[in-house]
Design a protein around this motif. Structure first.
Motif, mmCIF file in Angstrom:
data_model
loop_
_atom_site.group_PDB
_atom_site.id
_atom_site.type_symbol
_atom_site.label_atom_id
_atom_site.label_comp_id
_atom_site.label_asym_id
_atom_site.label_seq_id
_atom_site.Cartn_x
_atom_site.Cartn_y
_atom_site.Cartn_z
ATOM 1 N N GLU A 67 0.820 -1.217 0.000
ATOM 2 C CA GLU A 67 0.000 0.000 0.000
ATOM 3 C C GLU A 67 0.852 1.264 0.000
ATOM 4 O O GLU A 67 0.500 2.256 -0.633
ATOM 5 C CB GLU A 67 -0.919 -0.014 1.224
ATOM 6 N N ASN A 68 1.984 1.225 0.702
ATOM 7 C CA ASN A 68 2.822 2.414 0.853
ATOM 8 C C ASN A 68 4.134 2.372 0.086
ATOM 9 O O ASN A 68 4.880 3.346 0.099
ATOM 10 C CB ASN A 68 3.150 2.637 2.342
ATOM 11 N N THR A 69 4.433 1.249 -0.571
ATOM 12 C CA THR A 69 5.747 1.054 -1.185
ATOM 13 C C THR A 69 5.633 0.778 -2.675
ATOM 14 O O THR A 69 4.917 -0.127 -3.093
ATOM 15 C CB THR A 69 6.491 -0.117 -0.509
ATOM 16 N N ALA A 70 6.369 1.576 -3.445
ATOM 17 C CA ALA A 70 6.482 1.356 -4.893
ATOM 18 C C ALA A 70 7.812 0.668 -5.170
ATOM 19 O O ALA A 70 8.829 1.011 -4.565
ATOM 20 C CB ALA A 70 6.419 2.693 -5.635
ATOM 21 N N GLU A 71 7.797 -0.290 -6.079
ATOM 22 C CA GLU A 71 9.034 -0.961 -6.479
ATOM 23 C C GLU A 71 9.449 -0.460 -7.852
ATOM 24 O O GLU A 71 8.692 -0.588 -8.818
ATOM 25 C CB GLU A 71 8.844 -2.474 -6.514
ATOM 26 N N ILE A 72 10.631 0.107 -7.928
ATOM 27 C CA ILE A 72 11.152 0.620 -9.194
ATOM 28 C C ILE A 72 11.704 -0.553 -10.001
ATOM 29 O O ILE A 72 12.431 -1.400 -9.480
ATOM 30 C CB ILE A 72 12.229 1.696 -8.950
ATOM 31 N N LYS A 73 11.304 -0.583 -11.276
ATOM 32 C CA LYS A 73 11.637 -1.701 -12.159
ATOM 33 C C LYS A 73 12.054 -1.167 -13.528
ATOM 34 O O LYS A 73 11.790 -0.024 -13.859
ATOM 35 C CB LYS A 73 10.406 -2.611 -12.372
#
Length: 148
Positions: A67-73
């Protein structure tokens, strides 16, 4: 330089990712199948392409990890356009976009051998963290986090 927000259906994003996948296949060797399974782009909603004079030069994306964390890809800069700050621009714009959507931090994984990538992330404030999720116990991987 033009930064374009898009999704993973964008043909230019797909082309840059294809070039990235080719390079990573050689880099990862026998471990490539492990990493490939986590790098599918069929439904990523938050992708960027940077254009230089109309040519797709760099890309990146993020997806929700929690919910609070984006994963950069899917970070990649065409070799022809490297050393111009494009990777930094991609990450900064991805952070901005993630913040707009309410994410509080970003995480990412990269190879310990990709020193140029690591220097970009560290230069803009990412801190090394223990490997998360599927990368726990993977010696080749290093993980980073930045709280917004």
């Amino acid at each position: 330089m033009n930064i374009y927000r898009t999704d993973s259906s964008n043909a230019d994003f797909q082309g840059l990712v294809s070039a990235l996948d080719h390079i990573l296949a050689g880099h990862n060797g026998d471990e490539n199948a492990f990493f490939e399974q986590f790098n599918k782009i069929d439904s990523i909603k938050n992708c960027l392409v940077i254009y230089i004079n109309g040519t797709p030069a760099a890309c990146g994306a993020f997806k929700p990890l929690s919910e609070n964390t984006a994963e950069i890809k899917r970070m990649y800069t065409n070799p022809e356009f490297r050393r111009r700050g494009l990777a930094t621009a991609v990450v900064i714009e991805l952070e901005k976009w993630a913040k707009e959507l309410g994410f509080k931090k970003a995480v990412l994984e990269t190879s310990r051998e990709l020193k140029d990538a690591i220097s970009v992330y560290e230069k803009i404030g990412f801190q090394r963290i223990p490997n998360y999720g599927q990368y726990v116990g993977i010696d080749q991987s290093v993980c980073y986090e930045k709280v917004f």
